[in-house]
Structures are given as C-alpha cells and as structure tokens.
Design a protein around this motif. Sequence first.
Motif, PDB file in Angstrom:
ATOM      1  N   ARG A  28     -45.407  27.858  -7.732  1.00  0.00           N
ATOM      2  CA  ARG A  28     -45.191  27.975  -6.290  1.00  0.00           C
ATOM      3  C   ARG A  28     -43.831  27.413  -5.891  1.00  0.00           C
ATOM      4  O   ARG A  28     -43.126  27.989  -5.055  1.00  0.00           O
ATOM      5  CB  ARG A  28     -46.311  27.244  -5.538  1.00  0.00           C
ATOM      6  N   GLU A  29     -43.458  26.319  -6.516  1.00  0.00           N
ATOM      7  CA  GLU A  29     -42.154  25.725  -6.214  1.00  0.00           C
ATOM      8  C   GLU A  29     -41.026  26.677  -6.597  1.00  0.00           C
ATOM      9  O   GLU A  29     -40.058  26.861  -5.850  1.00  0.00           O
ATOM     10  CB  GLU A  29     -42.026  24.417  -7.000  1.00  0.00           C
ATOM     11  N   SER A  30     -41.174  27.301  -7.726  1.00  0.00           N
ATOM     12  CA  SER A  30     -40.146  28.239  -8.177  1.00  0.00           C
ATOM     13  C   SER A  30     -40.096  29.474  -7.281  1.00  0.00           C
ATOM     14  O   SER A  30     -39.015  30.037  -7.037  1.00  0.00           O
ATOM     15  CB  SER A  30     -40.411  28.635  -9.627  1.00  0.00           C
ATOM     16  N   LEU A  31     -41.256  29.890  -6.795  1.00  0.00           N
ATOM     17  CA  LEU A  31     -41.284  31.018  -5.865  1.00  0.00           C
ATOM     18  C   LEU A  31     -40.503  30.692  -4.597  1.00  0.00           C
ATOM     19  O   LEU A  31     -39.774  31.532  -4.063  1.00  0.00           O
ATOM     20  CB  LEU A  31     -42.730  31.371  -5.496  1.00  0.00           C
ATOM     21  N   VAL A  32     -40.653  29.468  -4.135  1.00  0.00           N
ATOM     22  CA  VAL A  32     -39.925  29.072  -2.927  1.00  0.00           C
ATOM     23  C   VAL A  32     -38.426  29.062  -3.196  1.00  0.00           C
ATOM     24  O   VAL A  32     -37.628  29.562  -2.404  1.00  0.00           O
ATOM     25  CB  VAL A  32     -40.400  27.683  -2.447  1.00  0.00           C
ATOM     26  N   ASN A  63     -46.920  38.232 -13.910  1.00  0.00           N
ATOM     27  CA  ASN A  63     -47.810  38.795 -12.902  1.00  0.00           C
ATOM     28  C   ASN A  63     -49.063  37.947 -12.740  1.00  0.00           C
ATOM     29  O   ASN A  63     -49.404  37.530 -11.627  1.00  0.00           O
ATOM     30  CB  ASN A  63     -48.211  40.220 -13.290  1.00  0.00           C
ATOM     31  N   GLU A  64     -49.747  37.735 -13.839  1.00  0.00           N
ATOM     32  CA  GLU A  64     -51.014  37.015 -13.788  1.00  0.00           C
ATOM     33  C   GLU A  64     -50.818  35.578 -13.312  1.00  0.00           C
ATOM     34  O   GLU A  64     -51.611  35.048 -12.520  1.00  0.00           O
ATOM     35  CB  GLU A  64     -51.687  37.026 -15.162  1.00  0.00           C
ATOM     36  N   LEU A  65     -49.764  34.967 -13.814  1.00  0.00           N
ATOM     37  CA  LEU A  65     -49.488  33.585 -13.412  1.00  0.00           C
ATOM     38  C   LEU A  65     -49.306  33.468 -11.908  1.00  0.00           C
ATOM     39  O   LEU A  65     -49.886  32.596 -11.250  1.00  0.00           O
ATOM     40  CB  LEU A  65     -48.230  33.087 -14.140  1.00  0.00           C
ATOM     41  N   VAL A  66     -48.509  34.341 -11.350  1.00  0.00           N
ATOM     42  CA  VAL A  66     -48.216  34.244  -9.915  1.00  0.00           C
ATOM     43  C   VAL A  66     -49.461  34.541  -9.086  1.00  0.00           C
ATOM     44  O   VAL A  66     -49.688  33.893  -8.052  1.00  0.00           O
ATOM     45  CB  VAL A  66     -47.058  35.187  -9.552  1.00  0.00           C
ATOM     46  N   VAL A  67     -50.264  35.484  -9.509  1.00  0.00           N
ATOM     47  CA  VAL A  67     -51.494  35.756  -8.765  1.00  0.00           C
ATOM     48  C   VAL A  67     -52.344  34.496  -8.673  1.00  0.00           C
ATOM     49  O   VAL A  67     -52.803  34.112  -7.591  1.00  0.00           O
ATOM     50  CB  VAL A  67     -52.302  36.893  -9.422  1.00  0.00           C
ATOM     51  N   ASP A  68     -52.519  33.829  -9.797  1.00  0.00           N
ATOM     52  CA  ASP A  68     -53.335  32.618  -9.782  1.00  0.00           C
ATOM     53  C   ASP A  68     -52.688  31.521  -8.951  1.00  0.00           C
ATOM     54  O   ASP A  68     -53.369  30.760  -8.258  1.00  0.00           O
ATOM     55  CB  ASP A  68     -53.555  32.124 -11.219  1.00  0.00           C
ATOM     56  N   ALA A  69     -51.371  31.432  -9.022  1.00  0.00           N
ATOM     57  CA  ALA A  69     -50.680  30.370  -8.285  1.00  0.00           C
ATOM     58  C   ALA A  69     -50.791  30.580  -6.783  1.00  0.00           C
ATOM     59  O   ALA A  69     -50.884  29.614  -6.015  1.00  0.00           O
ATOM     60  CB  ALA A  69     -49.209  30.305  -8.707  1.00  0.00           C
ATOM     61  N   VAL A  70     -50.793  31.834  -6.366  1.00  0.00           N
ATOM     62  CA  VAL A  70     -50.801  32.129  -4.937  1.00  0.00           C
ATOM     63  C   VAL A  70     -52.224  32.211  -4.388  1.00  0.00           C
ATOM     64  O   VAL A  70     -52.456  32.002  -3.194  1.00  0.00           O
ATOM     65  CB  VAL A  70     -50.032  33.439  -4.673  1.00  0.00           C
ATOM     66  N   ALA A  71     -53.171  32.487  -5.253  1.00  0.00           N
ATOM     67  CA  ALA A  71     -54.542  32.708  -4.793  1.00  0.00           C
ATOM     68  C   ALA A  71     -55.072  31.502  -4.028  1.00  0.00           C
ATOM     69  O   ALA A  71     -55.787  31.666  -3.030  1.00  0.00           O
ATOM     70  CB  ALA A  71     -55.444  33.018  -5.981  1.00  0.00           C
ATOM     71  N   VAL A  72     -54.738  30.323  -4.484  1.00  0.00           N
ATOM     72  CA  VAL A  72     -55.298  29.141  -3.827  1.00  0.00           C
ATOM     73  C   VAL A  72     -54.842  29.042  -2.377  1.00  0.00           C
ATOM     74  O   VAL A  72     -55.543  28.462  -1.543  1.00  0.00           O
ATOM     75  CB  VAL A  72     -54.912  27.846  -4.583  1.00  0.00           C
ATOM     76  N   LEU A  73     -53.690  29.615  -2.068  1.00  0.00           N
ATOM     77  CA  LEU A  73     -53.229  29.585  -0.676  1.00  0.00           C
ATOM     78  C   LEU A  73     -54.221  30.295   0.236  1.00  0.00           C
ATOM     79  O   LEU A  73     -54.411  29.912   1.390  1.00  0.00           O
ATOM     80  CB  LEU A  73     -51.855  30.240  -0.557  1.00  0.00           C
ATOM     81  N   PHE A  74     -54.842  31.336  -0.296  1.00  0.00           N
ATOM     82  CA  PHE A  74     -55.766  32.123   0.516  1.00  0.00           C
ATOM     83  C   PHE A  74     -57.110  31.428   0.695  1.00  0.00           C
ATOM     84  O   PHE A  74     -57.914  31.847   1.519  1.00  0.00           O
ATOM     85  CB  PHE A  74     -55.942  33.514  -0.091  1.00  0.00           C
ATOM     86  N   ASP A  75     -57.340  30.398  -0.108  1.00  0.00           N
ATOM     87  CA  ASP A  75     -58.567  29.637   0.090  1.00  0.00           C
ATOM     88  C   ASP A  75     -58.521  28.832   1.375  1.00  0.00           C
ATOM     89  O   ASP A  75     -59.555  28.417   1.901  1.00  0.00           O
ATOM     90  CB  ASP A  75     -58.791  28.694  -1.099  1.00  0.00           C
ATOM     91  N   LEU A  99     -49.950  32.046   7.185  1.00  0.00           N
ATOM     92  CA  LEU A  99     -49.890  32.036   5.723  1.00  0.00           C
ATOM     93  C   LEU A  99     -48.730  32.887   5.221  1.00  0.00           C
ATOM     94  O   LEU A  99     -48.004  32.510   4.295  1.00  0.00           O
ATOM     95  CB  LEU A  99     -51.219  32.557   5.172  1.00  0.00           C
ATOM     96  N   LEU A 100     -48.537  34.029   5.865  1.00  0.00           N
ATOM     97  CA  LEU A 100     -47.458  34.928   5.436  1.00  0.00           C
ATOM     98  C   LEU A 100     -46.083  34.412   5.834  1.00  0.00           C
ATOM     99  O   LEU A 100     -45.069  34.987   5.422  1.00  0.00           O
ATOM    100  CB  LEU A 100     -47.677  36.326   6.022  1.00  0.00           C
ATOM    101  N   GLU A 101     -46.039  33.369   6.624  1.00  0.00           N
ATOM    102  CA  GLU A 101     -44.744  32.753   6.919  1.00  0.00           C
ATOM    103  C   GLU A 101     -44.265  31.893   5.754  1.00  0.00           C
ATOM    104  O   GLU A 101     -43.075  31.615   5.629  1.00  0.00           O
ATOM    105  CB  GLU A 101     -44.848  31.878   8.175  1.00  0.00           C
ATOM    106  N   ARG A 102     -45.186  31.470   4.936  1.00  0.00           N
ATOM    107  CA  ARG A 102     -44.809  30.611   3.804  1.00  0.00           C
ATOM    108  C   ARG A 102     -44.056  31.450   2.782  1.00  0.00           C
ATOM    109  O   ARG A 102     -44.540  32.500   2.345  1.00  0.00           O
ATOM    110  CB  ARG A 102     -46.062  29.987   3.187  1.00  0.00           C
ATOM    111  N   PRO A 103     -42.911  30.993   2.357  1.00  0.00           N
ATOM    112  CA  PRO A 103     -42.069  31.813   1.484  1.00  0.00           C
ATOM    113  C   PRO A 103     -42.730  32.148   0.154  1.00  0.00           C
ATOM    114  O   PRO A 103     -42.523  33.246  -0.379  1.00  0.00           O
ATOM    115  CB  PRO A 103     -40.819  30.948   1.282  1.00  0.00           C
TER     116      PRO A 103
END
Lengths: 208, 208
Positions: A28-32, A63-75, A99-103
């Motif tokens: 998530r940090e790297s995504l930001v 792909n798989e890594l990022v899905v898992d990393a971002v999924a928790v945001l939707f919780d 939520l969609l405002e978060r980079p």
Amino acid sequence: MSATDPKATRTGRPRSTAADAAILDATRESLVDLGWSKLTMSDVATRAGVAKTTLYRRWAGKNELVVDAVAVLFDELELPDRGSLAADVQGVVLQFAALLERPEARTALMAVVAESTRDDSLRRRIRSAIVDRQKRLVLLGRERAQARGELRYEDDASAAARNADLIFDVIAGAVVHRTLVSAEPVDAEWASGFTSLLLLGLAGAQAG
Amino acid sequence: MSATDPKATRTGRPRSTAADAAILDATRESLVDLGWSKLTMSDVATRAGVAKTTLYRRWAGKNELVVDAVAVLFDELELPDRGSLAADVQGVVLQFAALLERPEARTALMAVVAESTRDDSLRRRIRSAIVDRQKRLVLLGRERAQARGELRYEDDASAAARNADLIFDVIAGAVVHRTLVSAEPVDAEWASGFTSLLLLGLAGAQAG
DNA sequence: TCCTTACGCTACGACCCGTAGCGTAACTGC
DNA sequence: GCAGTTACGCTACGGGTCGTAGCGTAAGGA
C-alpha cells in the motif's frame, strides 16, 4: 484456503505473519508513492524488509499481491442504520467516494480490474475479496428498507436478485465513474442528487 | 495541435501518414492478442513494420499510444433518433456495451483510466479523446427528449449541466461496472431494466 | 542543388522479471 | 534431544523491456 487446508496439522517452520503484514503494508505504501504501474516486486520487498523470494512464495505476482493489499480497505465500508433508505444510500455513496479518494485505492482498483479482463482467476479473486463485500451493503440496505416499509418484499427470488445486481452496478458504477473517469468530486450535493434520482426510480418501479 | 501548429508551412520530410495508421492498427491488434499489460512498444513496432524510434517520435509512451489507438473506437458511437427517450437510452446502452465487448476496448479502457489517476496530462487526453465524445450523446439525447416534450427545458443552466453530468456518470458508470467489474452481460433485458429505472427517476424529478 | 526533417537500423546501460541454489532458522513429532 | 520438514535471506542468473543516442539514408521544400 480450500485445497490443502493446512493450518492445523502442519509440520515445519510456519509462515511469518509479521512478514505478511509488513508486505501488505509495504504494498500500500508503494502504491501511494509510485502508483500501480511503477510498483515493482523488488521495491515492495525492500520496503517490507523481506527477500524478494518471500513475496513469490506467497503471491503469484503483482496482480494478486495488490488485490490482497487493497482488499482490506474495503472492509472499512459499513452501513450504519441512518433511519431511512435515502440516508443509507447517501451515506454509502459518500463513504465509498471517500475510499476512492485514497491514492492507493484509486490507482489499484481500476488497474486490477483492467488486468482481470484477461485473467479469470484474478477476476474471481477480485470478486470475492472486494466486489462481494460491497454488494452485501446493498442487500443489507434493501432488507432494512423493506423492514421499514419503504420497499416492497419481492415474490420472485431471481427477479429480486437481478434487481439488487442492477442497483449495485448503478451505485458503484456511478460513483466510480464520477470519481475516476469524470474526475470530479463526489460531494454532498452530488450524492444528494444521485440518491434522489435513484430513489425516485425505485419508487416509480414500486408503483408501475 | 495548438502550440507549434505546423501542418501548413513546414519544411523537411513529412511524417508518414501510412505509418500512423499502421501503428494504430498494430496497437489495437496487439491489445487483442496480448492485452494491456503485455503489450510492448517493441511488439507494436514490429507488427507495424516500423522502427521503434518512430513510435517514440510520435508518442511519449504506451499510455498515450493506446489512448489514441482506442479513441477511434468511440467514434463509432452514434445516437440515431429512435422515437422516444426510452428507446434512445436503451439503444445507447446496448451500443456502449457492445463496444466494451471488444477485447481491445475492455483491456485498454480501464487500464488507461487507472494510469490517468497519477497523470493529469493523460487524464486530459482521455477526456478529450474519449469521455467528451460519449457525453455529447447524453446532451443530444436530452435535446431530443425536450423537443419531443418528454423532458422539461431547464431554466438554470448550471443546474442543467450538473444534471447532464449526473446522468452521464450513471449511464456510463453502470454499463462499465456491469461489464467489467460484475463481468456479466448487458443484454436487452438488463438494458430494459436499467432504462426504466433511470426514466422513472427522471420522471419523478420532473414531478416533485 | 542545399536545407530540413523523418525514417530505419544498431547498440547501449539501466531496470525488472521470475527462478535456482545454498546455508540457515524455526517448528513438529518421535 | 534429534531428525524431518518447511520458511527465510541472500546471491546470481538469463531473458526481456525501456528509452535514447548515433549514424546513414529517404523525402519533401526553398
């Protein structure tokens, strides 16, 4: 989760849960910092203080890594009872927009969906990790509205399911499109206009 | 297009328009075969029968190239007068959905939108090349409906603009979400259900 | 015929990918 | 304890893409 189903009787050194958390945080940090396209497995490994091979032991790829990393945001999405269907819809719209405002969410969500158009297993992963969790909010909101008497209980189960799917696509689609394609803010005014449009449509469907 | 504005008085060897067309064709072809993530500049150059340097003389990178290659697909969208607002809406929904069935559009659209979240110039390019062209259909459809007497002419110009933006995000967002996120087909039945929901909402807004 | 720009080609350093091999660490069952 | 099993960190590697530079050649304009 299903095939081998270890967890209990399992010999050998166990996976480091600390490493799991560190990797997902680093992702998530790297995504930001870098965004989807410039994020690399090497960078995530370095940030997490972990060997690159450790990433590949857990995830097949980016792909798989990022899905898992971002999924928790939707919780974090919740649907507190705000007393009326209108208030519930408007609340979830604003919450989803925030939520969609978060980079990390902005850059990752569309990217993994794009990848999923050519990868069925990734699409299933997204569905179970992200989409289905959002859809539950729609189902919950409908139940509440029915209990309040704002919506009619439907006889045909399959028609009811199709209807819920339609409403889900309308809500989520409109918010995503407004935020990421039109690139304009979902503020209280927009949420209010959208909510009234949707509820008037539902009311009309109840009548006619 | 604007800064230097050559085109007329320009010395030296002109750009090969044949190469332009070949590159854009090759890009769409590569999108179909490889998808967004595996598409490379080298591959496109080879398919187009052109040197890789020629690509970089025209486009800054993969993002810009793909936007231009896909933009022409959206020029096919039209809005023939089908006699009623309901028929017009349903027609454009089905037409847009058919476009999203094409593999080059599916894989590219979400990907470039994802990239645009971190690149303002790319976002502007997408807006002018793709989004604004779609939005014109909404404005045209509203005008026709107003001429038919199905919709009221609005007094407040800014409110009318906000309303058109809202309807555009609802239509485009719902179709995209249904197709690419929920990954279920936009058939006549779905289009019909969506259209009636939307029109009932608009009708309710006219009344109340 | 000069001048200017576009093209094809080659080569290049930099980077990332995904994997293999090794020695070491951690935990389980005997 | 001790063997067995799995995870980890590290290094190294071939293969691929990126974006650019340099060169000679091709195609138009003054």
